[in-house]
Scaffold this motif. Structure first.
Motif, mmCIF file in Angstrom:
data_model
loop_
_atom_site.group_PDB
_atom_site.id
_atom_site.type_symbol
_atom_site.label_atom_id
_atom_site.label_comp_id
_atom_site.label_asym_id
_atom_site.label_seq_id
_atom_site.Cartn_x
_atom_site.Cartn_y
_atom_site.Cartn_z
ATOM 1 N N MET A 96 -8.433 -10.730 4.866
ATOM 2 C CA MET A 96 -8.008 -11.904 4.095
ATOM 3 C C MET A 96 -8.432 -13.206 4.776
ATOM 4 N N GLU A 97 -9.661 -13.190 5.353
ATOM 5 C CA GLU A 97 -10.169 -14.413 5.980
ATOM 6 C C GLU A 97 -10.275 -15.558 4.985
ATOM 7 N N LYS A 98 -10.447 -15.239 3.701
ATOM 8 C CA LYS A 98 -10.627 -16.286 2.678
ATOM 9 C C LYS A 98 -9.379 -17.150 2.515
ATOM 10 N N PHE A 99 -8.241 -16.697 3.029
ATOM 11 C CA PHE A 99 -7.017 -17.501 2.939
ATOM 12 C C PHE A 99 -6.852 -18.420 4.152
ATOM 13 N N ILE A 100 -7.806 -18.361 5.082
ATOM 14 C CA ILE A 100 -7.742 -19.187 6.289
ATOM 15 C C ILE A 100 -8.818 -20.264 6.176
ATOM 16 N N GLN A 139 -2.199 -10.628 -3.640
ATOM 17 C CA GLN A 139 -3.276 -9.913 -2.954
ATOM 18 C C GLN A 139 -2.893 -9.607 -1.508
ATOM 19 N N ALA A 140 -2.225 -10.576 -0.844
ATOM 20 C CA ALA A 140 -1.834 -10.359 0.550
ATOM 21 C C ALA A 140 -0.879 -9.181 0.668
ATOM 22 N N LEU A 141 0.134 -9.132 -0.200
ATOM 23 C CA LEU A 141 1.120 -8.041 -0.112
ATOM 24 C C LEU A 141 0.536 -6.703 -0.560
ATOM 25 N N ARG A 142 -0.437 -6.727 -1.445
ATOM 26 C CA ARG A 142 -1.086 -5.471 -1.867
ATOM 27 C C ARG A 142 -2.047 -4.944 -0.808
ATOM 28 N N SER A 143 -2.258 -5.733 0.251
ATOM 29 C CA SER A 143 -3.202 -5.333 1.301
ATOM 30 C C SER A 143 -2.516 -4.803 2.551
ATOM 31 N N VAL A 144 -1.167 -4.761 2.545
ATOM 32 C CA VAL A 144 -0.429 -4.318 3.735
ATOM 33 C C VAL A 144 0.546 -3.212 3.346
ATOM 34 N N ASN A 145 1.105 -2.551 4.343
ATOM 35 C CA ASN A 145 2.202 -1.620 4.074
ATOM 36 C C ASN A 145 3.458 -2.099 4.785
ATOM 37 N N MET A 146 4.585 -1.604 4.334
ATOM 38 C CA MET A 146 5.869 -2.080 4.843
ATOM 39 C C MET A 146 6.010 -1.846 6.345
ATOM 40 N N ALA A 147 5.573 -0.714 6.821
ATOM 41 C CA ALA A 147 5.753 -0.390 8.235
ATOM 42 C C ALA A 147 5.034 -1.379 9.138
ATOM 43 N N ASP A 178 3.178 -18.846 0.836
ATOM 44 C CA ASP A 178 2.198 -18.765 1.919
ATOM 45 C C ASP A 178 1.959 -17.289 2.225
ATOM 46 N N PRO A 179 0.720 -16.787 2.108
ATOM 47 C CA PRO A 179 0.474 -15.364 2.394
ATOM 48 C C PRO A 179 1.020 -14.915 3.742
ATOM 49 N N GLU A 180 0.932 -15.785 4.759
ATOM 50 C CA GLU A 180 1.471 -15.428 6.077
ATOM 51 C C GLU A 180 2.985 -15.258 6.002
ATOM 52 N N GLY A 181 3.655 -16.228 5.386
ATOM 53 C CA GLY A 181 5.108 -16.162 5.278
ATOM 54 C C GLY A 181 5.567 -14.999 4.416
ATOM 55 N N ALA A 182 4.825 -14.716 3.345
ATOM 56 C CA ALA A 182 5.221 -13.648 2.428
ATOM 57 C C ALA A 182 5.287 -12.300 3.131
ATOM 58 N N VAL A 183 4.349 -12.057 4.040
ATOM 59 C CA VAL A 183 4.336 -10.787 4.772
ATOM 60 C C VAL A 183 5.605 -10.656 5.616
ATOM 61 N N LEU A 197 0.821 -1.214 0.000
ATOM 62 C CA LEU A 197 0.000 0.000 0.000
ATOM 63 C C LEU A 197 0.855 1.263 0.000
ATOM 64 N N ASP A 198 2.078 1.161 0.549
ATOM 65 C CA ASP A 198 2.954 2.334 0.575
ATOM 66 C C ASP A 198 4.015 2.279 -0.530
ATOM 67 N N GLY A 199 3.755 1.472 -1.565
ATOM 68 C CA GLY A 199 4.566 1.520 -2.774
ATOM 69 C C GLY A 199 5.818 0.683 -2.811
ATOM 70 N N HIS A 200 6.008 -0.256 -1.864
ATOM 71 C CA HIS A 200 7.194 -1.117 -1.901
ATOM 72 C C HIS A 200 6.964 -2.247 -2.906
ATOM 73 N N ARG A 201 7.862 -2.371 -3.872
ATOM 74 C CA ARG A 201 7.718 -3.354 -4.953
ATOM 75 C C ARG A 201 8.336 -4.690 -4.555
ATOM 76 N N MET A 202 7.603 -5.791 -4.785
ATOM 77 C CA MET A 202 8.111 -7.140 -4.500
ATOM 78 C C MET A 202 7.902 -8.034 -5.727
ATOM 79 N N PRO A 203 8.962 -8.364 -6.472
ATOM 80 C CA PRO A 203 8.828 -9.255 -7.630
ATOM 81 C C PRO A 203 8.397 -10.661 -7.185
ATOM 82 N N LEU A 204 7.430 -11.221 -7.887
ATOM 83 C CA LEU A 204 6.958 -12.572 -7.615
ATOM 84 C C LEU A 204 7.339 -13.475 -8.783
#
Length: 755
Positions: free
Chosen positions: A746-750, A707-715, A680-685, A437-444
């Motif tokens: 992101m309850e749908k991932f649980i 989707q998980a990483l686009r839903s959080v910010n780095m801080a 794993d969305p949890e691990g990716a964060v 959300l704060d613009g940090h790029r993560m190549p997948l």
């Protein structure tokens, strides 16, 4: 006592079924210990009661009738406490309960030991005596040892279907079997049993209608084996004495249709398929000879097993070509392999169940790559009786539902439909960048190995390949592919992803990846000859592979080479020298190709501690978190017995991952991760917060991670990382990460288990 124990174990292992094994134990143990009573009580998992199942000395009319709850009576107390109970006056114990119908009123001394397998109490083994005395330490040790043997036999009987976990499992009533989550997802389909090649003990029972063709197939296989033996006998005729040559006549006599062959044909005419009939008859004869005292006769069991295996191999070769897979087939086997996946059309395959293996075994990794719901380590599955039955796989929670109730099936159908809808919703993310959300790029990037991975990866928006498993083409062949064959395979990968980077790992065999034409037999393969150790010992294999990679990269320039299982600087230096040598040779041949980026996989503890030194010598580091977790926790990832100890969120694993990221950053090198944790969305964060530059995963995981990483910010991810690094328990860390996902919508991932 040791010799007595050995003889009892030998007899028990030769028993035809669990009932016979129990009878042998109660009889032999009573005689060996000089007691008047020996009995076995087994747990009924459906009712959690301990049922009287075998005895010498008590009333046999009560077998299958008398039972106790855990904690009820002396037997129930042994089960509840999970420890031996040795009493001189049993009737004086506060838990004593008198069962008049058992006929035990004359017996005062009592010694009971629990029968435990993988922390589960399967039953209780008891000896009793009229004389009031306390059994001595050697008696207790003998009975404890006997119970350990019995535990393994009961567990094996349940796995093979010799006795069901729950009688319902074999009868068509509902049953739930727990295993280990192998690949996420829900599958509803029909069981199709896969038997390993020519293993008499792994052939499932199957009813057939065309008995005539089965008899014909058996007799044809019998004839082929007879021809083989006659040919061998003729070839060796000049080298053997008449006495030695007579052994072949013994072989041919065993195959005579009037002997064992007639028994097999009788079973086939009764409705059993040829492979099952052969297996049952041969195993009965093998056990018969194994029980004999005379060493010469005992050795005949080996001959019979060899002959049976030869006949079975011909039957399976004929049967293989005639496989008709049902729609929505769920492959079930004692130990599924990568080649199992290649034998069935992908459109027919709904799911996989392997009795053995863990969620991080090679076949599970491939299943995740292909998006096939999978359960591994389903040790209690009576798999031989499941052919054609409806099954539900819960790949999220590692459970198999046999003959599910309508309401249970409907609930899983809802989850399956929701998964398909989620996948469709996530398709819209394909062309969007993965940034916080704060613009940090993560190549997948993606992990690949199969040709089918290419299309799926590109469809999911992969930005590169973080791990191309070059061993997969080797696993699917019957010989080493030539340099030119490898070049063509690698060229296809590089062209398909160009200009995106493709990271090719050099041949990584050994451990749980054995080539059928290059067997590696070791007592401890994961700590043995595997990965770079094999290819450095065989530079001809390494050089041919690197040359093929470099030639395939000509004109494209998107190759990266990665070295597996590096544990020392000397190994790395030796591998780098061979790579540079290959490059010089290619240039001398007139092929203009640049030296690609070279990296090291960090997957053993020594590489974690030497990460900075390794990073100085290469262009990048990439963590293989599956193996790293295995080695840090000393947990064999293919061993279902310790599967619950394998946890990628273990505090030690997270600390090691952060250490590697810091080391790479200190040397100004990029660091990625290509283990399952990245998908794993949890691990990716957490990996985002640690500073990893690239996450590489199975294509099916990519949209969820994006989707998980686009839903959080780095801080906030960094704050979460500091919070979990201070935690001391993997379960607590996992729970905190689940709540974090839920807080961010992101309850749908649980996925919680269905009862």
């Amino acid at each position: 006592m040791l010799e007595t124990l050995r003889q009892i174990v030998q007899e028990v292992n030769a028993a035809s079924d669990l009932g016979e094994a129990l009878e042998i134990i109660v009889s032999r143990v009573r005689d060996a210990m000089g007691t008047e009573v020996c009995s076995v009580y087994l747990c009924d998992p459906g009712e959690e009661r301990f049922v009287f199942r075998a005895t010498e000395g008590l009333n046999k009319d009560q077998i299958g009738v008398a039972s106790l709850m855990a904690g009820e009576g002396l037997v129930g107390t042994v089960a509840e406490r999970e420890e031996p109970l040795n009493l001189e006056n049993a009737e004086n114990h506060p838990a004593f309960r008198f069962f008049p119908d058992l006929g035990e009123d004359a017996y005062h001394s009592f010694l009971g030991v629990p029968i435990i397998h993988q922390r589960r109490v399967l039953g209780v083994l008891v000896v009793q005596q009229a004389e009031r005395r306390r059994f001595d330490e050697s008696d207790e040790a003998f009975l404890v040892t006997m119970s350990a043997q019995l535990a393994a036999i009961i567990a094996h009987a349940r796995v093979t279907g010799a006795v069901d976990v729950d009688e319902a499992a074999g009868s068509g009533a509902p049953a739930k079997i727990s295993g280990v989550a192998g690949a996420a997802g829900i599958a509803i389909g029909t069981a199709f049993i896969i038997s390993p090649g020519a293993d008499l003990y792994a052939v499932p029972s199957k009813t057939i209608t065309d008995r005539r063709s089965e008899v014909h197939a058996f007799r044809e296989a019998l004839g082929k084996v007879r021809d083989d033996i006659e040919e061998v006998a003729d070839n060796l005729g000049g080298e053997l004495s008449p006495e030695d040559h007579a052994l072949f006549d013994v072989y041919l006599g065993i195959l005579d249709d009037s002997a064992i062959g007639r028994e097999v044909v009788t079973l086939i005419k009764g409705g059993e398929w040829a492979q099952g009939a052969l297996s049952q008859v041969m195993i009965e004869h093998i056990r018969h000879f194994e029980r004999m005292e005379h060493s010469y006769l005992k050795e005949r069991a080996v001959d019979i097993k060899d002959l049976g295996t030869r006949v079975l191999a011909y039957l399976q070769a004929e049967d293989k070509a005639e496989h008709v897979y049902p729609d929505n087939a769920i492959l079930v086997g004692e130990e599924l392999t990568a080649s199992s996946l290649g034998e069935i059309p992908r459109e027919k395959l709904a799911g996989l169940i392997s009795v053995r293996g863990s969620g991080n075994s090679h076949v599970a990794i491939l299943a995740r790559a292909m998006g096939i719901p999978t359960v591994m380590g389903a040790l209690d599955l009576p798999y031989r009786r499941l052919q054609g039955r409806e099954l539900v796989i819960d790949g999220y929670n590692g459970a198999v539902h046999l003959n599910p109730l309508p309401e249970v099936r409907a609930r899983f159908k809802e989850i399956l439909d929701a998964d398909l809808a989620l996948s469709k919703d996530l398709e819209s993310l394909r062309d969007l960048p993965c940034e916080t959300l704060d613009g940090h790029r993560m190549p997948l990037w993606v992990n690949t190995g199969l040709q089918a991975d290419i299309t799926r990866s590109l469809e999911q928006g992969a930005e590169g390949v973080g791990l191309y498993r070059t061993e997969v083409p080797f696993l699917l062949r019957e010989r080493f592919p030539s340099e030119e064959e490898q070049r063509q395979i690698y060229r296809n990968q590089l062209e398909a992803f160009a200009p995106r980077p493709v990271t090719m790992r050099t041949l990584d065999i050994g451990g749980d990846k054995a080539l059928p034409y290059f067997p590696i037999e070791e007592d401890n393969p994961f700590l043995g000859w595997r990965g770079i150790r094999v290819t450095l010992d065989h530079p001809e294999i390494f050089l041919a592979q690197v040359r093929a990679m470099l030639k395939a990269n000509a004109g494209l320039g998107n190759l990266r080479i990665m070295l597996p299982m590096i544990c020392s600087i000397s190994e790395l230096d030796e591998a780098l020298e061979l790579i540079h040598r290959s490059h010089r040779e290619i240039l001398q041949e007139g092929i203009d190709t640049e030296l690609p980026m070279i990296g090291v996989m960090v997957e053993v503890p020594s590489a974690v501690y030497q990460a900075r030194a390794l990073a100085r010598r290469v262009d990048f580091l990439s963590v293989g978190s599956n193996d790293l977790t295995q080695y840090l926790l000393a947990v064999d990832r293919n061993n279902a017995r310790v599967a619950d100890l394998y946890h990628s969120m273990h505090p030690a694993v997270l600390s090691a991952l952060e250490m590697v990221a810091n080391a790479a950053r200190a040397e100004g090198k990029k660091v990625g991760i290509c283990g399952e944790l990245a998908g794993d969305p949890e691990g990716a964060v957490l990996l985002l917060a640690m500073g990893y530059d690239i996450l590489s995963m199975n294509a099916t995981s990519l949209p969820k991670v994006k989707q998980a990483l686009r839903s959080v910010n780095m801080a906030e991810s960094q704050a979460l990382l500091q919070e979990v690094l201070a935690m001391e328990d993997a379960g607590a860390i996992h729970a905190r990460l689940e709540s974090f996902l839920a807080d961010h919508g992101m309850e749908k991932f649980i996925h919680n288990p269905v009862a």
